[in-house]
Design a protein around this motif. Structure first.
Motif, PDB file in Angstrom:
ATOM      1  N   ASP A 115       0.851  -1.185   0.000  1.00 48.83           N
ATOM      2  CA  ASP A 115       0.000   0.000   0.000  1.00 48.83           C
ATOM      3  C   ASP A 115       0.892   1.242   0.000  1.00 48.83           C
ATOM      4  N   GLY A 116       0.503   2.230  -0.802  1.00 50.11           N
ATOM      5  CA  GLY A 116       1.343   3.396  -0.980  1.00 50.11           C
ATOM      6  C   GLY A 116       1.578   4.217   0.263  1.00 50.11           C
ATOM      7  N   LEU A 117       0.742   4.065   1.299  1.00 51.23           N
ATOM      8  CA  LEU A 117       0.939   4.816   2.531  1.00 51.23           C
ATOM      9  C   LEU A 117       1.997   4.185   3.434  1.00 51.23           C
ATOM     10  N   LEU A 118       2.359   2.933   3.161  1.00 52.83           N
ATOM     11  CA  LEU A 118       3.304   2.233   4.035  1.00 52.83           C
ATOM     12  C   LEU A 118       4.724   2.447   3.516  1.00 52.83           C
ATOM     13  N   LEU A 119       5.249   3.642   3.759  1.00 50.56           N
ATOM     14  CA  LEU A 119       6.587   3.960   3.266  1.00 50.56           C
ATOM     15  C   LEU A 119       7.631   3.011   3.848  1.00 50.56           C
ATOM     16  N   GLY A 120       7.435   2.583   5.097  1.00 48.81           N
ATOM     17  CA  GLY A 120       8.388   1.666   5.699  1.00 48.81           C
ATOM     18  C   GLY A 120       8.463   0.339   4.964  1.00 48.81           C
ATOM     19  N   ALA A 121       7.334  -0.169   4.487  1.00 53.32           N
ATOM     20  CA  ALA A 121       7.338  -1.423   3.731  1.00 53.32           C
ATOM     21  C   ALA A 121       8.142  -1.273   2.441  1.00 53.32           C
ATOM     22  N   TYR A 140      -4.264   9.533  -7.955  1.00 54.13           N
ATOM     23  CA  TYR A 140      -2.871   9.789  -7.615  1.00 54.13           C
ATOM     24  C   TYR A 140      -2.804  10.971  -6.657  1.00 54.13           C
ATOM     25  N   LEU A 141      -2.169  10.780  -5.495  1.00 53.66           N
ATOM     26  CA  LEU A 141      -2.255  11.760  -4.422  1.00 53.66           C
ATOM     27  C   LEU A 141      -0.985  12.573  -4.207  1.00 53.66           C
ATOM     28  N   GLN A 142       0.137  12.122  -4.747  1.00 54.82           N
ATOM     29  CA  GLN A 142       1.376  12.855  -4.501  1.00 54.82           C
ATOM     30  C   GLN A 142       1.380  14.186  -5.255  1.00 54.82           C
ATOM     31  N   PRO A 143       2.040  15.218  -4.699  1.00 54.37           N
ATOM     32  CA  PRO A 143       2.165  16.485  -5.425  1.00 54.37           C
ATOM     33  C   PRO A 143       2.848  16.278  -6.775  1.00 54.37           C
ATOM     34  N   SER A 144       2.410  17.036  -7.757  1.00 54.40           N
ATOM     35  CA  SER A 144       2.965  16.938  -9.103  1.00 54.40           C
ATOM     36  C   SER A 144       2.928  18.313  -9.750  1.00 54.40           C
ATOM     37  N   ARG A 145       3.910  18.585 -10.562  1.00 57.06           N
ATOM     38  CA  ARG A 145       3.971  19.884 -11.235  1.00 57.06           C
ATOM     39  C   ARG A 145       2.852  20.062 -12.259  1.00 57.06           C
ATOM     40  N   VAL A 146       2.258  18.964 -12.683  1.00 58.65           N
ATOM     41  CA  VAL A 146       1.283  19.042 -13.778  1.00 58.65           C
ATOM     42  C   VAL A 146      -0.149  18.806 -13.316  1.00 58.65           C
ATOM     43  N   ARG A 147      -0.363  18.809 -11.998  1.00 61.24           N
ATOM     44  CA  ARG A 147      -1.701  18.546 -11.476  1.00 61.24           C
ATOM     45  C   ARG A 147      -2.060  19.569 -10.403  1.00 61.24           C
ATOM     46  N   PRO A 148      -3.355  19.803 -10.192  1.00 64.60           N
ATOM     47  CA  PRO A 148      -3.756  20.741  -9.132  1.00 64.60           C
ATOM     48  C   PRO A 148      -3.327  20.230  -7.764  1.00 64.60           C
ATOM     49  N   PRO A 149      -3.146  21.124  -6.787  1.00 66.74           N
ATOM     50  CA  PRO A 149      -2.793  20.686  -5.437  1.00 66.74           C
ATOM     51  C   PRO A 149      -3.905  19.848  -4.819  1.00 66.74           C
ATOM     52  N   PHE A 150      -3.504  18.834  -4.067  1.00 62.71           N
ATOM     53  CA  PHE A 150      -4.458  17.933  -3.428  1.00 62.71           C
ATOM     54  C   PHE A 150      -5.181  18.640  -2.291  1.00 62.71           C
ATOM     55  N   VAL A 196      15.820  10.534   1.490  1.00 63.64           N
ATOM     56  CA  VAL A 196      14.915  11.109   0.498  1.00 63.64           C
ATOM     57  C   VAL A 196      14.300  12.373   1.092  1.00 63.64           C
ATOM     58  N   ARG A 197      13.852  13.285   0.227  1.00 69.25           N
ATOM     59  CA  ARG A 197      13.374  14.576   0.715  1.00 69.25           C
ATOM     60  C   ARG A 197      11.904  14.575   1.099  1.00 69.25           C
ATOM     61  N   ASN A 198      11.100  13.702   0.482  1.00 66.87           N
ATOM     62  CA  ASN A 198       9.663  13.710   0.735  1.00 66.87           C
ATOM     63  C   ASN A 198       9.082  12.351   0.349  1.00 66.87           C
ATOM     64  N   PRO A 199       7.819  12.075   0.693  1.00 64.83           N
ATOM     65  CA  PRO A 199       7.236  10.772   0.355  1.00 64.83           C
ATOM     66  C   PRO A 199       7.263  10.472  -1.147  1.00 64.83           C
ATOM     67  N   GLY A 200       7.106  11.510  -1.984  1.00 65.72           N
ATOM     68  CA  GLY A 200       7.129  11.280  -3.422  1.00 65.72           C
ATOM     69  C   GLY A 200       8.433  10.680  -3.890  1.00 65.72           C
ATOM     70  N   GLU A 201       9.537  11.071  -3.279  1.00 61.19           N
ATOM     71  CA  GLU A 201      10.822  10.495  -3.668  1.00 61.19           C
ATOM     72  C   GLU A 201      10.915   9.025  -3.262  1.00 61.19           C
ATOM     73  N   GLN A 202      10.295   8.659  -2.128  1.00 58.82           N
ATOM     74  CA  GLN A 202      10.258   7.241  -1.770  1.00 58.82           C
ATOM     75  C   GLN A 202       9.430   6.470  -2.799  1.00 58.82           C
ATOM     76  N   TRP A 203       8.326   7.057  -3.240  1.00 67.44           N
ATOM     77  CA  TRP A 203       7.540   6.423  -4.303  1.00 67.44           C
ATOM     78  C   TRP A 203       8.372   6.270  -5.571  1.00 67.44           C
ATOM     79  N   ASP A 204       9.214   7.246  -5.850  1.00 68.22           N
ATOM     80  CA  ASP A 204      10.035   7.187  -7.061  1.00 68.22           C
ATOM     81  C   ASP A 204      10.995   6.004  -7.046  1.00 68.22           C
ATOM     82  N   HIS A 205      11.315   5.478  -5.854  1.00 65.97           N
ATOM     83  CA  HIS A 205      12.230   4.344  -5.753  1.00 65.97           C
ATOM     84  C   HIS A 205      11.535   3.018  -6.050  1.00 65.97           C
TER      85      HIS A 205
END
Length: 421
Positions: A115-121, A140-150, A196-205
């Protein structure tokens, strides 16, 4: 092939993850699920093997006092988001990582799904070099340059000013997310990984970020190369029994499903029931495991039950009334049924706004009285454009489900892992 699936009891957010387990088991693969004790029955029903988290936080019962988040205690949406961050995403990252590492060291797996919320996993899988698929059971919930803010329900950018808005919001939200990253980076350091700087960077891995929604339903796709839209997984929460006797007659059927987790929804369910009792409709209200059906007034045309399979009811409905949790909302849209959305919190305002932009929903406040709810129901029943829009969107969602792209992505991940072993 063998998969390790890491999940948590997130109410309606959990069934799509377990639907992934069912899909893989039916395909002939082995799936071991690390999950809360409250999920034991649902996991067993998929054919997967259930193991409780050895050290990570988890629910021991469906009673509100055992909820890990208790986000209904928060006074603001920001407070609720910070609660999720601190109690699930980042705060216990080391414990989730350690549990996943222990599982991977104990026996071989070809891929980890989390699950995307379990960064530790995700950290645990990365530490052991196992191909990883991150499951996002929503838009998709992570901040993105091409989407409105959540969180604001804003429409996608249409001009240069809107695009500048999105870029600025991305910078601000990314900066805000850094505040909670100390536990994540401590866990990463413990396993020899760079910060990593933020959760999005962990997702990027992750090798893949698999978004379990219709690409047509969501806003423009994010600018992350590992993201794939694979269509929703329409898994049901286990129901109390085989079915339900509908109220008599042939009036339009209204199905009501608010959150399956506790979100202080008793008063709203009561107002919905009174509104429906005043209308020429038949209705079924499902309260979920956290609410006793006896707390909600029934009527000759309104049945109140704890649970019933959505797959049984929703396709027969004229409209669905929902808190706009992704699971209930996407099931309604996939069945080509318009919705009355009454968001309670979490990602629900975003989901409701998307459905409304597609013309398939009416959105009203959770403070609406019975009269306003009844008016909105009549609007949906009498205006055919809502059903037409829901049908058009539902066709596109169904086509994505039927494409097989989800299974192809899942098996592709495990094949890489098997070849590396």
């Amino acid at each position: 092939m063998r998969y390790l699936l890491a999940v948590w009891d997130g109410g309606g957010a959990t069934p799509p993850n377990l639907g992934v387990a069912r899909l893989l088991v039916e395909r002939g693969h082995e799936v071991v699920v690390l999950g809360d004790p409250t999920l034991a029955e649902a996991i067993a029903d998929t054919g997967a093997v259930h193991r409780t988290w050895p050290t990570a936080p988890q629910r021991t019962s469906t009673a509100p006092e055992h909820d890990v988040l208790k986000d209904w205690e928060c006074r603001t949406q920001l407070g609720a988001l910070l609660r999720v961050r601190d109690r699930l995403m980042t705060g216990p990252a080391a414990r989730y990582a350690a549990d996943v590492v222990a599982a991977l060291d104990a026996e071989p797996f070809d891929a980890v799904l989390a699950d995307g919320l379990l960064l530790g996993a995700l950290i645990g899988a990365e530490a052991r070099g196992i191909p990883t698929g991150l499951l996002v059971g929503s838009v998709y919930l992570q901040p993105s340059r091409v989407r409105p803010p959540f969180g604001l329900g804003l429409a996608p950018a249409h001009n240069a000013l809107d695009r500048a808005r999105d870029r600025a919001a991305y910078a601000l939200m990314s900066a805000a997310a850094r505040a909670g990253m100390r536990p994540v980076n401590a866990a990463r350091a413990e396993h020899g990984l760079a910060p990593v700087r933020n959760p999005g960077e962990q997702w990027d891995h992750a090798d893949r970020v698999l978004v379990l929604t219709g690409s047509a339903f969501d806003d423009p796709p994010p600018d992350a190369p590992n993201v794939r839209y694979v269509g929703p997984v329409l898994e049901d929460i286990p129901a109390d029994g085989p079915g339900i006797a509908l109220p008599p007659g042939d009036a339009p059927l209204v199905v009501v499903g608010l959150s399956s987790s506790y979100m202080k929804q008793v008063d709203l369910l009561t107002r919905i029931s009174r509104a429906l009792a005043s209308l020429p409709v038949r209705a079924v209200i499902t309260t979920g495991p956290a609410i006793d059906p006896a707390e909600i007034p029934a009527a000759p045309n309104v049945a109140v039950v704890r649970s019933v399979a959505h797959a049984e009811l929703i396709p027969r409905a004229a409209i669905v009334i929902t808190h706009a949790g992704h699971g209930t909302l996407i099931k309604a849209l996939a069945a080509r049924v318009p919705t009355l959305c009454i968001p309670l919190g979490r990602d629900q305002p975003e989901n409701a706004a998307r459905a409304a932009r597609h013309g398939a929903a009416v959105v009203i406040s959770k403070k609406s009285d019975a009269s306003a709810i009844a008016t909105a129901v009549l609007d949906l029943l009498l205006e055919p454009s809502y059903r037409e829009a829901a049908a058009a969107l539902g066709e596109r969602i169904r086509a994505e489900i039927d494409s097989g792209v989800l299974l192809a992505e899942l098996e592709g991940l495990a094949e890489v892992g098997r070849q590396a072993r």
